[in-house]
Design an enzyme around this catalytic site. Structure first.
Site, PDB file in Angstrom:
ATOM      1  N   ASP A   5      -6.991  10.052   1.410  1.00 51.00           N
ATOM      2  CA  ASP A   5      -5.762   9.131   1.380  1.00 51.00           C
ATOM      3  C   ASP A   5      -4.660   9.674   1.400  1.00 51.00           C
ATOM      4  O   ASP A   5      -3.429   9.421   2.022  1.00 51.00           O
ATOM      5  CB  ASP A   5      -6.493   8.054   0.491  1.00 51.00           C
ATOM      6  CG  ASP A   5      -5.145   6.939   0.488  1.00 51.00           C
ATOM      7  OD1 ASP A   5      -4.924   6.494   1.578  1.00 51.00           O
ATOM      8  OD2 ASP A   5      -4.372   6.976  -0.438  1.00 51.00           O
ATOM      9  N   GLY A  65     -12.474  -2.435 -10.589  1.00 52.96           N
ATOM     10  CA  GLY A  65     -12.063  -2.915  -9.097  1.00 52.96           C
ATOM     11  C   GLY A  65     -10.945  -2.166  -8.455  1.00 52.96           C
ATOM     12  O   GLY A  65     -10.310  -2.254  -7.439  1.00 52.96           O
ATOM     13  N   THR A 118      -4.490  -5.067  11.492  1.00 52.88           N
ATOM     14  CA  THR A 118      -5.911  -4.904  11.844  1.00 52.88           C
ATOM     15  C   THR A 118      -6.348  -3.578  11.035  1.00 52.88           C
ATOM     16  O   THR A 118      -5.525  -3.094  10.383  1.00 52.88           O
ATOM     17  CB  THR A 118      -6.346  -4.657  13.372  1.00 52.88           C
ATOM     18  OG1 THR A 118      -5.613  -3.327  13.734  1.00 52.88           O
ATOM     19  CG2 THR A 118      -5.855  -5.728  14.360  1.00 52.88           C
ATOM     20  N   GLY A 148       2.598   1.527   0.505  1.00 55.46           N
ATOM     21  CA  GLY A 148       2.955  -0.032   0.399  1.00 55.46           C
ATOM     22  C   GLY A 148       4.371  -0.353  -0.147  1.00 55.46           C
ATOM     23  O   GLY A 148       5.118   0.031   0.491  1.00 55.46           O
ATOM     24  N   GLU A 193     -12.282   1.162  -4.662  1.00 59.07           N
ATOM     25  CA  GLU A 193     -12.694   0.128  -3.718  1.00 59.07           C
ATOM     26  C   GLU A 193     -13.961   0.947  -3.033  1.00 59.07           C
ATOM     27  O   GLU A 193     -14.445   2.060  -3.222  1.00 59.07           O
ATOM     28  CB  GLU A 193     -11.965  -0.332  -2.723  1.00 59.07           C
ATOM     29  CG  GLU A 193     -10.716  -1.397  -3.489  1.00 59.07           C
ATOM     30  CD  GLU A 193      -9.647  -1.508  -2.630  1.00 59.07           C
ATOM     31  OE1 GLU A 193      -9.539  -1.138  -1.534  1.00 59.07           O
ATOM     32  OE2 GLU A 193      -8.779  -2.415  -2.996  1.00 59.07           O
ATOM     33  N   LYS A 242      -2.364   2.673   8.876  1.00 59.74           N
ATOM     34  CA  LYS A 242      -2.132   3.908   8.960  1.00 59.74           C
ATOM     35  C   LYS A 242      -2.715   4.821  10.453  1.00 59.74           C
ATOM     36  O   LYS A 242      -2.351   5.684  10.575  1.00 59.74           O
ATOM     37  CB  LYS A 242      -2.910   4.493   7.744  1.00 59.74           C
ATOM     38  CG  LYS A 242      -2.394   4.223   6.560  1.00 59.74           C
ATOM     39  CD  LYS A 242      -3.004   5.064   5.303  1.00 59.74           C
ATOM     40  CE  LYS A 242      -2.685   4.551   4.006  1.00 59.74           C
ATOM     41  NZ  LYS A 242      -3.548   3.220   3.589  1.00 59.74           N
ATOM     42  N   GLY A 289      -0.700  -4.372  -4.505  1.00 57.41           N
ATOM     43  CA  GLY A 289      -1.769  -5.332  -4.301  1.00 57.41           C
ATOM     44  C   GLY A 289      -1.458  -6.000  -2.897  1.00 57.41           C
ATOM     45  O   GLY A 289      -0.445  -5.506  -2.013  1.00 57.41           O
ATOM     46  N   LYS A 317      -1.227  10.190   3.932  1.00 53.29           N
ATOM     47  CA  LYS A 317       0.043   9.626   3.502  1.00 53.29           C
ATOM     48  C   LYS A 317       1.150  10.850   3.570  1.00 53.29           C
ATOM     49  O   LYS A 317       2.270  10.467   4.211  1.00 53.29           O
ATOM     50  CB  LYS A 317       0.260   8.970   2.163  1.00 53.29           C
ATOM     51  CG  LYS A 317      -0.495   7.495   2.222  1.00 53.29           C
ATOM     52  CD  LYS A 317      -0.840   6.897   0.736  1.00 53.29           C
ATOM     53  CE  LYS A 317      -1.539   5.665   0.661  1.00 53.29           C
ATOM     54  NZ  LYS A 317      -1.979   5.425  -0.603  1.00 53.29           N
TER      55      LYS A 317
END
Lengths: 332, 332
Positions: free
Chosen positions: A215, A201, A90, A148, A204, A119, A316, A219
């Site tokens: 972010d 792109g 989710t 990732g 985001e 996260k 990705g 991490k």
């Protein structure tokens, strides 16, 4: 392995695709991954014999074309007691951890292993969740939450097992790193580099979290709490992003042979664990100097295994899905 | 874990030292490593309650100061049936694999897990030994055989689990890499750089195996057979060392911004696996370009997890011992 998937965004869809592509390989490894549930926020589908994944792709991932029921949710899974592993995908909410936090707790309380790419719950309650998992002899796979495809948690868990970690340093945010590389290579202003990132792109909708260092902090926090047995919260991390950097700052260092990178770092000092995120000047002999563009890397200093860096890992949906699959395989 | 150590050279002695240093940490992990045997080629010592390792260090590793018996050997272990794991650290023999090969076979046939740093048996008979281990539901830990502290096998096994490996490239020999770095940095002839390596103790007695590419070939062979499910032998690998390189070769490339590195590479071509070792010209954007001096690195290209490189890992006896300990921990 009997699996329920909860959360059905890009990574989950890619995960379905990946399972189809890798079916042969997984069989060769003796792994039979049966997906019994796919659940979204407004309901889901269930098949005790295993959902036909190829049909899902054929119908363009539209669950409503199957026997979709609004009353299928995490409680259905708990009641039916017919899966051994929950794949929790989710959306991340870093403030409350919900709904992932509730899903993961319920699963672990009910003897279900968990693999997640979310996260939020891990930042907020890793130690509690890990204890719960250990108590019930369960696995909690979180490799996808920090980089990732880059196996940052894995390296810390398996590859330097038995050594003490002295420090962890990481280039952990692809967007920030891309902007800094652009400024360095094309000698342009921050705003122009950011615009490039937006157009391509790479940056985001929520890019502020990236460029302001948040972010990266999330991490490095997860890496610290998981690998250095700490219990830090975001408040313990000094955070500075790249958004105040000027072209001159980057170029002054470039002419000296240096690069500026957004570094998240954690280290021990006087028996305390300290952590920060900030733009740092790296010399050419720093292991993360050549982590450019969207690439990521983590540099571990250890006592008995020396210095080890891991760099790369594509970013990705399909690569994040592959990180989920990696955790599933490693828990067998 | 009840352990027998066979082979008592530098790595085994460091392993004893490491177990003393890490005693606390291992206990915290719930690991109790009891060493019941230490065996050399002319006999050994045995204590069913566990050998006191601190005493061994105190007596400067001289086993003869203890209840040393000439009739203690691998067969004693097999007869007594009182260990679950053999740590095999006898000297490497790449032609016959002996005596390690016999030790490992006997252990696996008798339901004893094996961790080894001995390349010989793994180069010659990995597939056979791995099948034997799998058949008896045992672990065969070989992380130390390819790069010591650098977790090259680990990355391939755990960190890219579920992805297909497209190619593996490595800077795997510290001595060759040191010589090439010297030639590049100090702009000196090959012979002078080699002399430096000999004086500094980096090039050891058998340095021909290093500079002629043989050691790199052995390591790339192990990586291939373990991670790409191949069954190559050394004859299948085209091998060229660094010993014919001239100062001009290195400098010509340096002026173009390139470096020459001794690369071992394996890749798929038309469904076949091909491997070679040779000096290659790397551009600055190659992931192994900055693996300098005694450092090592491996670069994996994968289908679903992208490109992943692992660099570093110290190379001394204590670090090799830490790689043995890592395998022991990861098999619990």
């Amino acid at each position: 392995m009997d699996i329920g998937i909860i959360g059905f965004g890009g990574v989950a869809k890619s995960f379905i695709k990946l399972l189809i592509e890798k079916e042969e390989n997984l069989k060769k490894r003796g792994l039979n991954l049966k997906i019994k549930y796919i659940i979204k926020s407004d309901g889901g589908i269930y098949n005790n014999e295993g959902i036909n994944l190829k049909d899902i792709v054929k119908e363009n991932y539209n669950l409503k074309n199957f026997s979709f029921r609004e009353d299928i949710n995490i409680n259905t899974i708990i009641k039916n007691k017919d899966i051994d592993t929950l794949v929790e995908l989710t959306n991340t909410n870093i403030e409350t951890g919900e709904p992932g936090l509730t899903h993961i707790k319920l699963a672990l309380e009910n003897k279900i292993n968990v693999v997640t790419g979310n996260k939020g719950p891990i930042v907020l309650q890793y130690r509690y969740l890990k204890k719960l998992a250990d108590k019930n002899n369960l696995n909690l796979g979180i490799g996808c939450t920090t980089g990732g495809a880059l196996p940052s948690i894995n390296v810390g868990s398996f590859d330097i097992a038995g050594a003490d970690i002295l420090s962890i340093e990481g280039v952990l945010n692809g967007t920030s790193n891309f902007i800094l590389s652009k400024m360095y290579e094309e000698e342009i202003e921050y705003d122009d580099a950011l615009n490039d990132a937006i157009c391509l792109g790479i940056a985001e909708a929520d890019y502020r979290l990236d460029i302001e260092g948040f972010d990266t902090a999330v991490k490095i926090l997860i890496l610290t709490n998981v690998l250095m047995n700490s219990n830090l919260t975001l408040k313990d991390i000094e955070i500075e992003g790249i958004n105040n950097l000027k072209k001159e700052n980057v170029l002054d260092e470039k002419y000296k042979g240096n690069k500026i990178k957004l570094i998240g770092k954690v280290y021990r000092e006087n028996n305390k664990i300290k952590a920060y995120v900030k733009p740092e000047v790296l010399r050419y002999n720093h292991p993360l100097y050549f982590v450019d563009d969207k690439n990521k890397g983590v540099y571990y200093r250890t006592d008995t295994l020396g210095d080890i860096s891991i760099i790369g890992g594509a970013s990705g949906n399909i690569n994040a899905a592959a990180a989920i699959l990696r955790d599933l395989i490693n828990m067998t």
